[in-house]
Design a protein around this motif. Sequence first.
Motif, PDB file in Angstrom:
ATOM      1  N   GLY A 257       0.790  -1.225   0.000  1.00 54.84           N
ATOM      2  CA  GLY A 257       0.000   0.000   0.000  1.00 54.84           C
ATOM      3  C   GLY A 257       0.820   1.272   0.000  1.00 54.84           C
ATOM      4  O   GLY A 257       0.456   2.256  -0.654  1.00 54.84           O
ATOM      5  N   TYR A 311      -7.266   5.516   1.748  1.00 51.43           N
ATOM      6  CA  TYR A 311      -7.476   4.445   2.723  1.00 51.43           C
ATOM      7  C   TYR A 311      -8.804   4.602   3.453  1.00 51.43           C
ATOM      8  O   TYR A 311      -9.548   3.634   3.635  1.00 51.43           O
ATOM      9  CB  TYR A 311      -6.335   4.413   3.738  1.00 51.43           C
ATOM     10  CG  TYR A 311      -5.093   3.733   3.242  1.00 51.43           C
ATOM     11  CD1 TYR A 311      -5.144   2.443   2.723  1.00 51.43           C
ATOM     12  CD2 TYR A 311      -3.847   4.357   3.299  1.00 51.43           C
ATOM     13  CE1 TYR A 311      -3.999   1.808   2.261  1.00 51.43           C
ATOM     14  CE2 TYR A 311      -2.700   3.725   2.835  1.00 51.43           C
ATOM     15  CZ  TYR A 311      -2.783   2.457   2.327  1.00 51.43           C
ATOM     16  OH  TYR A 311      -1.661   1.825   1.872  1.00 51.43           O
ATOM     17  N   ILE A 312      -9.111   5.814   3.891  1.00 49.20           N
ATOM     18  CA  ILE A 312     -10.303   6.030   4.703  1.00 49.20           C
ATOM     19  C   ILE A 312     -11.577   5.842   3.894  1.00 49.20           C
ATOM     20  O   ILE A 312     -12.593   5.373   4.417  1.00 49.20           O
ATOM     21  CB  ILE A 312     -10.274   7.437   5.333  1.00 49.20           C
ATOM     22  CG1 ILE A 312      -9.040   7.583   6.231  1.00 49.20           C
ATOM     23  CG2 ILE A 312     -11.540   7.701   6.137  1.00 49.20           C
ATOM     24  CD1 ILE A 312      -8.930   6.546   7.320  1.00 49.20           C
ATOM     25  N   GLY A 314     -12.538   3.715   1.779  1.00 44.25           N
ATOM     26  CA  GLY A 314     -13.052   2.358   1.721  1.00 44.25           C
ATOM     27  C   GLY A 314     -13.830   1.940   2.961  1.00 44.25           C
ATOM     28  O   GLY A 314     -14.630   1.002   2.912  1.00 44.25           O
ATOM     29  N   SER A 315     -13.639   2.639   4.086  1.00 44.00           N
ATOM     30  CA  SER A 315     -14.311   2.280   5.335  1.00 44.00           C
ATOM     31  C   SER A 315     -15.583   3.074   5.584  1.00 44.00           C
ATOM     32  O   SER A 315     -16.299   2.792   6.546  1.00 44.00           O
ATOM     33  CB  SER A 315     -13.353   2.509   6.522  1.00 44.00           C
ATOM     34  OG  SER A 315     -12.201   1.708   6.401  1.00 44.00           O
ATOM     35  N   ASN A 336     -13.520   0.168  12.395  1.00 45.95           N
ATOM     36  CA  ASN A 336     -13.433   0.379  10.949  1.00 45.95           C
ATOM     37  C   ASN A 336     -12.234   1.196  10.495  1.00 45.95           C
ATOM     38  O   ASN A 336     -11.845   1.111   9.328  1.00 45.95           O
ATOM     39  CB  ASN A 336     -14.709   1.070  10.453  1.00 45.95           C
ATOM     40  CG  ASN A 336     -15.937   0.199  10.590  1.00 45.95           C
ATOM     41  OD1 ASN A 336     -16.173  -0.689   9.793  1.00 45.95           O
ATOM     42  ND2 ASN A 336     -16.720   0.448  11.626  1.00 45.95           N
ATOM     43  N   LEU A 337     -11.672   2.014  11.379  1.00 49.42           N
ATOM     44  CA  LEU A 337     -10.622   2.925  10.940  1.00 49.42           C
ATOM     45  C   LEU A 337      -9.247   2.629  11.529  1.00 49.42           C
ATOM     46  O   LEU A 337      -8.273   3.248  11.108  1.00 49.42           O
ATOM     47  CB  LEU A 337     -11.011   4.374  11.289  1.00 49.42           C
ATOM     48  CG  LEU A 337     -12.265   4.926  10.613  1.00 49.42           C
ATOM     49  CD1 LEU A 337     -12.450   6.386  10.981  1.00 49.42           C
ATOM     50  CD2 LEU A 337     -12.183   4.774   9.102  1.00 49.42           C
ATOM     51  N   GLU A 340      -6.984   1.210   8.823  1.00 48.76           N
ATOM     52  CA  GLU A 340      -6.824   2.179   7.744  1.00 48.76           C
ATOM     53  C   GLU A 340      -5.945   3.353   8.184  1.00 48.76           C
ATOM     54  O   GLU A 340      -5.104   3.843   7.419  1.00 48.76           O
ATOM     55  CB  GLU A 340      -8.192   2.695   7.283  1.00 48.76           C
ATOM     56  CG  GLU A 340      -9.180   1.606   6.897  1.00 48.76           C
ATOM     57  CD  GLU A 340      -8.641   0.690   5.816  1.00 48.76           C
ATOM     58  OE1 GLU A 340      -7.814   1.151   5.010  1.00 48.76           O
ATOM     59  OE2 GLU A 340      -9.028  -0.475   5.770  1.00 48.76           O
ATOM     60  N   ARG A 343      -2.378   2.210   8.220  1.00 45.43           N
ATOM     61  CA  ARG A 343      -1.826   2.183   6.859  1.00 45.43           C
ATOM     62  C   ARG A 343      -1.501   3.594   6.375  1.00 45.43           C
ATOM     63  O   ARG A 343      -0.461   3.826   5.751  1.00 45.43           O
ATOM     64  CB  ARG A 343      -2.825   1.515   5.911  1.00 45.43           C
ATOM     65  CG  ARG A 343      -3.058   0.031   6.181  1.00 45.43           C
ATOM     66  CD  ARG A 343      -3.940  -0.583   5.110  1.00 45.43           C
ATOM     67  NE  ARG A 343      -4.168  -1.996   5.358  1.00 45.43           N
ATOM     68  CZ  ARG A 343      -5.308  -2.496   5.826  1.00 45.43           C
ATOM     69  NH1 ARG A 343      -6.318  -1.685   6.083  1.00 45.43           N
ATOM     70  NH2 ARG A 343      -5.450  -3.794   6.023  1.00 45.43           N
ATOM     71  N   ALA A 344      -2.418   4.532   6.650  1.00 47.68           N
ATOM     72  CA  ALA A 344      -2.186   5.918   6.220  1.00 47.68           C
ATOM     73  C   ALA A 344      -0.982   6.517   6.931  1.00 47.68           C
ATOM     74  O   ALA A 344      -0.165   7.227   6.314  1.00 47.68           O
ATOM     75  CB  ALA A 344      -3.433   6.758   6.491  1.00 47.68           C
TER      76      ALA A 344
END
Length: 373
Positions: A257, A311-312, A314-315, A336-337, A340, A343-344
């Motif tokens: 990613g 990234y965000i 998608g959630s 949910n975050l 993500e 990853r961010a």
Amino acid sequence: MLNRIRNITTLQWILFFLLAFCCTISIAFVNHNYSFYDRPIAKVIHTTIEEETDVTDMHGNEDTLFVQHIIAKIMNGEEKGREIQLVNEYSSSGAYDQQYHIGNEVFVSIDSKVEELAGSITDVKRDKYVLIVAWIFVFTLLIVGHKQGLLAIVGFVINVMVLSFALDIYVKFYEVSLLVVCGICICLFTTISLLLVSGRNEKTYAAIVATLVATVISLSITSLVIWITSGNGLRYEEMQFLTRPYHTIFMAGLFIGSLGAIMDVAITMSSSMFALYERDHTISVKALKASGIDIGKDIMGTITSILFFAYISGSIPMLILYLKNASPVGFALSMNLSLELARALAGGIGIVLTIPIGLYTAIFFIERKRARI
């Protein structure tokens, strides 16, 4: 405009006609490829709404449920040409269902083979739409990027094949480490993409080195932080169904990613530094550093924001679903975050590190080139 048309070479005209021919043939093929599918395909020829019901759940969420009667024509298999009766239940929210219209093509399961066929819809045939979008993508790249666009397409196809092959190896052989597989893929992705787009030169070599070094350092920092904190705050529930170590899979996802953003920053820094050098071969290292820092500051915020939003985004559907069902805000966000955001943040660390790494790597290769003159 006329001069541009005259400047088009014979080879380019051949390429244009070849692409147009391939586009036409492929679209015609997917519109008549029913016999290549094992599952029965039916084309909707008539629809009626038989029932409509308004519902409200315990949390006050309102929706409307519909029962749709469909008559469709079988397009392949033993029952080809016959009509089939289908019942489709869908909601206005359309979370897991949809309304079908005349002309839609669906995969069906035939339940009864008496005089009047009956069955149920199992999936939608979407290959024609995917193909059209793919051709729009290809032509957009070629129109805007010309030769570079063509090389970008070639690099994209090669990278997809490499990733597919690598994942296939990991799925078939349990003892293979996914991190090792992804590490090899990253080296291949970086080398193939940058060499195809930028060519074999010092600028490309500097970008490759900067990308690999920044990726390794950023992922090492992320791994160290997760190890020190024991992964507190990270919710792996969405990976619990996997039969492989989900920590490893999460880290492999971080590898892949963050690579795109890091590669983008690396080639931007390298191209900028070499552009300054090509314009003025006598430019000092101090001036290059100052210019590189200014360029890095300009791109840092925008690319970090792009990574965060990518990234965000998608959630968002799952986050809305949790909140609409009265889940506490803190619980919904953590569920949910958490992954993500991790990853961010990991990608953001890589972007920030790539700026000085890319700057000094480019200066190193510029000094080598200057010494040879």
